[in-house]
Design a protein around this motif. Structure first.
Motif, PDB file in Angstrom:
ATOM      1  N   LYS A 142       0.823  -1.226   0.000  1.00  0.00           N
ATOM      2  CA  LYS A 142       0.000   0.000   0.000  1.00  0.00           C
ATOM      3  C   LYS A 142       0.848   1.262   0.000  1.00  0.00           C
ATOM      4  O   LYS A 142       0.521   2.247  -0.666  1.00  0.00           O
ATOM      5  CB  LYS A 142      -0.918   0.008   1.226  1.00  0.00           C
ATOM      6  N   LYS A 143       1.940   1.227   0.756  1.00  0.00           N
ATOM      7  CA  LYS A 143       2.780   2.426   0.837  1.00  0.00           C
ATOM      8  C   LYS A 143       3.388   2.746  -0.528  1.00  0.00           C
ATOM      9  O   LYS A 143       3.435   3.912  -0.949  1.00  0.00           O
ATOM     10  CB  LYS A 143       3.878   2.208   1.880  1.00  0.00           C
ATOM     11  N   GLN A 144       3.829   1.729  -1.239  1.00  0.00           N
ATOM     12  CA  GLN A 144       4.398   1.950  -2.576  1.00  0.00           C
ATOM     13  C   GLN A 144       3.337   2.456  -3.551  1.00  0.00           C
ATOM     14  O   GLN A 144       3.621   3.314  -4.387  1.00  0.00           O
ATOM     15  CB  GLN A 144       5.017   0.645  -3.096  1.00  0.00           C
ATOM     16  N   LEU A 145       2.120   1.922  -3.456  1.00  0.00           N
ATOM     17  CA  LEU A 145       1.046   2.365  -4.340  1.00  0.00           C
ATOM     18  C   LEU A 145       0.700   3.841  -4.099  1.00  0.00           C
ATOM     19  O   LEU A 145       0.365   4.569  -5.021  1.00  0.00           O
ATOM     20  CB  LEU A 145      -0.207   1.504  -4.137  1.00  0.00           C
ATOM     21  N   ARG A 146       0.803   4.261  -2.807  1.00  0.00           N
ATOM     22  CA  ARG A 146       0.533   5.671  -2.506  1.00  0.00           C
ATOM     23  C   ARG A 146       1.588   6.590  -3.094  1.00  0.00           C
ATOM     24  O   ARG A 146       1.319   7.761  -3.357  1.00  0.00           O
ATOM     25  CB  ARG A 146       0.450   5.873  -0.991  1.00  0.00           C
ATOM     26  N   GLN A 147       2.764   6.078  -3.331  1.00  0.00           N
ATOM     27  CA  GLN A 147       3.855   6.898  -3.872  1.00  0.00           C
ATOM     28  C   GLN A 147       3.738   7.134  -5.385  1.00  0.00           C
ATOM     29  O   GLN A 147       4.411   8.002  -5.922  1.00  0.00           O
ATOM     30  CB  GLN A 147       5.210   6.241  -3.585  1.00  0.00           C
ATOM     31  N   ILE A 148       2.874   6.381  -6.060  1.00  0.00           N
ATOM     32  CA  ILE A 148       2.706   6.550  -7.507  1.00  0.00           C
ATOM     33  C   ILE A 148       2.044   7.903  -7.769  1.00  0.00           C
ATOM     34  O   ILE A 148       1.015   8.233  -7.177  1.00  0.00           O
ATOM     35  CB  ILE A 148       1.865   5.404  -8.111  1.00  0.00           C
ATOM     36  N   LYS A 149       2.631   8.681  -8.657  1.00  0.00           N
ATOM     37  CA  LYS A 149       2.117  10.013  -8.987  1.00  0.00           C
ATOM     38  C   LYS A 149       1.897  10.099 -10.491  1.00  0.00           C
ATOM     39  O   LYS A 149       2.533   9.399 -11.260  1.00  0.00           O
ATOM     40  CB  LYS A 149       3.128  11.102  -8.581  1.00  0.00           C
ATOM     41  N   LYS A 150       1.016  11.007 -10.856  1.00  0.00           N
ATOM     42  CA  LYS A 150       0.825  11.303 -12.276  1.00  0.00           C
ATOM     43  C   LYS A 150       0.989  12.810 -12.463  1.00  0.00           C
ATOM     44  O   LYS A 150       0.863  13.592 -11.523  1.00  0.00           O
ATOM     45  CB  LYS A 150      -0.537  10.830 -12.759  1.00  0.00           C
ATOM     46  N   THR A 151       1.280  13.213 -13.690  1.00  0.00           N
ATOM     47  CA  THR A 151       1.456  14.647 -13.960  1.00  0.00           C
ATOM     48  C   THR A 151       0.159  15.232 -14.497  1.00  0.00           C
ATOM     49  O   THR A 151      -0.594  14.552 -15.194  1.00  0.00           O
ATOM     50  CB  THR A 151       2.570  14.897 -14.998  1.00  0.00           C
ATOM     51  N   ARG A 152      -0.062  16.506 -14.140  1.00  0.00           N
ATOM     52  CA  ARG A 152      -1.202  17.226 -14.704  1.00  0.00           C
ATOM     53  C   ARG A 152      -0.900  18.721 -14.661  1.00  0.00           C
ATOM     54  O   ARG A 152      -0.046  19.187 -13.925  1.00  0.00           O
ATOM     55  CB  ARG A 152      -2.491  16.902 -13.966  1.00  0.00           C
ATOM     56  N   MET A 153      -1.637  19.459 -15.493  1.00  0.00           N
ATOM     57  CA  MET A 153      -1.457  20.912 -15.566  1.00  0.00           C
ATOM     58  C   MET A 153      -2.351  21.574 -14.512  1.00  0.00           C
ATOM     59  O   MET A 153      -3.546  21.311 -14.455  1.00  0.00           O
ATOM     60  CB  MET A 153      -1.831  21.405 -16.960  1.00  0.00           C
ATOM     61  N   ASN A 154      -1.768  22.444 -13.697  1.00  0.00           N
ATOM     62  CA  ASN A 154      -2.546  23.223 -12.728  1.00  0.00           C
ATOM     63  C   ASN A 154      -3.225  24.362 -13.482  1.00  0.00           C
ATOM     64  O   ASN A 154      -2.566  25.178 -14.121  1.00  0.00           O
ATOM     65  CB  ASN A 154      -1.628  23.766 -11.632  1.00  0.00           C
ATOM     66  N   LYS A 156      -4.842  26.987 -12.338  1.00  0.00           N
ATOM     67  CA  LYS A 156      -4.650  28.324 -11.761  1.00  0.00           C
ATOM     68  C   LYS A 156      -3.305  28.919 -12.154  1.00  0.00           C
ATOM     69  O   LYS A 156      -3.218  30.061 -12.569  1.00  0.00           O
ATOM     70  CB  LYS A 156      -4.732  28.253 -10.230  1.00  0.00           C
ATOM     71  N   THR A 157      -2.240  28.117 -11.992  1.00  0.00           N
ATOM     72  CA  THR A 157      -0.891  28.650 -12.218  1.00  0.00           C
ATOM     73  C   THR A 157      -0.342  28.322 -13.597  1.00  0.00           C
ATOM     74  O   THR A 157       0.568  28.984 -14.066  1.00  0.00           O
ATOM     75  CB  THR A 157       0.076  28.097 -11.152  1.00  0.00           C
ATOM     76  N   GLY A 158      -0.883  27.288 -14.222  1.00  0.00           N
ATOM     77  CA  GLY A 158      -0.392  26.907 -15.549  1.00  0.00           C
ATOM     78  C   GLY A 158       0.857  26.054 -15.499  1.00  0.00           C
ATOM     79  O   GLY A 158       1.500  25.807 -16.517  1.00  0.00           O
ATOM     80  N   ALA A 159       1.244  25.603 -14.308  1.00  0.00           N
ATOM     81  CA  ALA A 159       2.463  24.793 -14.158  1.00  0.00           C
ATOM     82  C   ALA A 159       2.102  23.310 -14.170  1.00  0.00           C
ATOM     83  O   ALA A 159       1.001  22.921 -13.775  1.00  0.00           O
ATOM     84  CB  ALA A 159       3.162  25.144 -12.857  1.00  0.00           C
ATOM     85  N   ILE A 160       3.053  22.482 -14.598  1.00  0.00           N
ATOM     86  CA  ILE A 160       2.852  21.033 -14.554  1.00  0.00           C
ATOM     87  C   ILE A 160       3.219  20.563 -13.155  1.00  0.00           C
ATOM     88  O   ILE A 160       4.238  20.973 -12.595  1.00  0.00           O
ATOM     89  CB  ILE A 160       3.743  20.323 -15.606  1.00  0.00           C
ATOM     90  N   GLU A 161       2.354  19.691 -12.577  1.00  0.00           N
ATOM     91  CA  GLU A 161       2.584  19.254 -11.197  1.00  0.00           C
ATOM     92  C   GLU A 161       2.338  17.764 -11.082  1.00  0.00           C
ATOM     93  O   GLU A 161       1.652  17.161 -11.908  1.00  0.00           O
ATOM     94  CB  GLU A 161       1.660  20.029 -10.248  1.00  0.00           C
ATOM     95  N   PHE A 162       2.942  17.184 -10.036  1.00  0.00           N
ATOM     96  CA  PHE A 162       2.702  15.788  -9.714  1.00  0.00           C
ATOM     97  C   PHE A 162       1.557  15.714  -8.723  1.00  0.00           C
ATOM     98  O   PHE A 162       1.534  16.442  -7.733  1.00  0.00           O
ATOM     99  CB  PHE A 162       3.947  15.165  -9.063  1.00  0.00           C
ATOM    100  N   VAL A 163       0.593  14.815  -8.989  1.00  0.00           N
ATOM    101  CA  VAL A 163      -0.511  14.603  -8.059  1.00  0.00           C
ATOM    102  C   VAL A 163      -0.668  13.098  -7.853  1.00  0.00           C
ATOM    103  O   VAL A 163      -0.137  12.311  -8.637  1.00  0.00           O
ATOM    104  CB  VAL A 163      -1.846  15.190  -8.578  1.00  0.00           C
ATOM    105  N   GLY A 164      -1.404  12.726  -6.810  1.00  0.00           N
ATOM    106  CA  GLY A 164      -1.637  11.301  -6.553  1.00  0.00           C
ATOM    107  C   GLY A 164      -2.371  10.656  -7.722  1.00  0.00           C
ATOM    108  O   GLY A 164      -3.102  11.320  -8.447  1.00  0.00           O
ATOM    109  N   ALA A 165      -2.183   9.359  -7.866  1.00  0.00           N
ATOM    110  CA  ALA A 165      -2.718   8.635  -9.015  1.00  0.00           C
ATOM    111  C   ALA A 165      -4.245   8.649  -9.022  1.00  0.00           C
ATOM    112  O   ALA A 165      -4.860   8.558 -10.095  1.00  0.00           O
ATOM    113  CB  ALA A 165      -2.222   7.203  -9.025  1.00  0.00           C
ATOM    114  N   TYR A 166      -4.866   8.769  -7.860  1.00  0.00           N
ATOM    115  CA  TYR A 166      -6.329   8.685  -7.801  1.00  0.00           C
ATOM    116  C   TYR A 166      -6.980  10.036  -7.537  1.00  0.00           C
ATOM    117  O   TYR A 166      -8.187  10.119  -7.324  1.00  0.00           O
ATOM    118  CB  TYR A 166      -6.737   7.673  -6.716  1.00  0.00           C
ATOM    119  N   GLU A 167      -6.201  11.097  -7.545  1.00  0.00           N
ATOM    120  CA  GLU A 167      -6.774  12.450  -7.327  1.00  0.00           C
ATOM    121  C   GLU A 167      -7.506  12.917  -8.558  1.00  0.00           C
ATOM    122  O   GLU A 167      -7.161  12.559  -9.674  1.00  0.00           O
ATOM    123  CB  GLU A 167      -5.673  13.442  -6.962  1.00  0.00           C
ATOM    124  N   LYS A 168      -8.506  13.767  -8.335  1.00  0.00           N
ATOM    125  CA  LYS A 168      -9.255  14.304  -9.465  1.00  0.00           C
ATOM    126  C   LYS A 168      -8.682  15.620  -9.898  1.00  0.00           C
ATOM    127  O   LYS A 168      -8.126  16.363  -9.173  1.00  0.00           O
ATOM    128  CB  LYS A 168     -10.713  14.481  -9.067  1.00  0.00           C
TER     129      LYS A 168
END
Length: 168
Positions: A142-154, A156-168
């Motif tokens: 579970k701990k390793q699965l929580r560490q998986i991140k995906k990239t997405r564009m913010n 508000k700021t227009g910057a690329i950021e890492f977020v959790g794999a299951y975040e919306k």
């Protein structure tokens, strides 16, 4: 005669509505007689036989009328109120500008932090092998699965950021 510890007659130096004679009888005073011979009033008020002061400029010995201020005093008060209002407006504008600056600074810091986080994570990033993805994911705890991140564009700021794999 005294109101609030002072005599009302002391405040009135010279009442400006104190004329001699009866204003309805032109022969009662020479001033009225001279004015009466000038003809009809422009306003059509024929009963006014002498030049009348404006009611707003009256200061009389009557206690109720003495409360009214002179034209100069009212003008001075009006300018003072206008200055106070403009000073308040300036203070409000300063406060709004300070809030705007603070918000801009916060957004800029957030954007910079996201960029730095993204750049640091990019250096230490590991990609998952697509062919072995299922078995790799099943093998992770579970701990390793929580560490998986995906990239997405913010947005508000227009910057690329890492977020959790299951975040919306």
């Amino acid at each position: 005669m005294s109101g609030l510890g002072r005599n009302i007659d002391d405040t009135i130096k010279e009442p400006n509505q104190c004329f001699e004679g009866n204003i309805l009888d032109p022969s009662s005073a020479p001033e009225i007689k001279a004015h009466a011979s000038k003809g009809r009033n422009t306003s059509g008020r024929t009963w006014k036989l002498r030049p009348q002061k404006r009611a707003s400029s009256l200061i009389t010995k009557n206690r109720a009328n003495a409360r009214s201020k002179s034209w100069e005093a009212r003008q001075q008060e009006r300018t003072l109120n206008a200055e106070i209002k403009s000073a308040q407006q300036v203070m409000i504008e300063e406060r709004i500008q300070a809030k705007r600056d603070k918000r801009e600074r916060r957004l800029e810091n957030e954007r910079r932090r996201m960029e730095n986080e993204y750049n640091n994570a990019k250096k230490s990033m590991q990609t998952l092998n697509h062919k072995k993805l299922g078995t790799t994911m099943r093998a992770m705890n579970k701990k390793q699965l929580r560490q998986i991140k995906k990239t997405r564009m913010n947005t508000k700021t227009g910057a690329i950021e890492f977020v959790g794999a299951y975040e919306k």
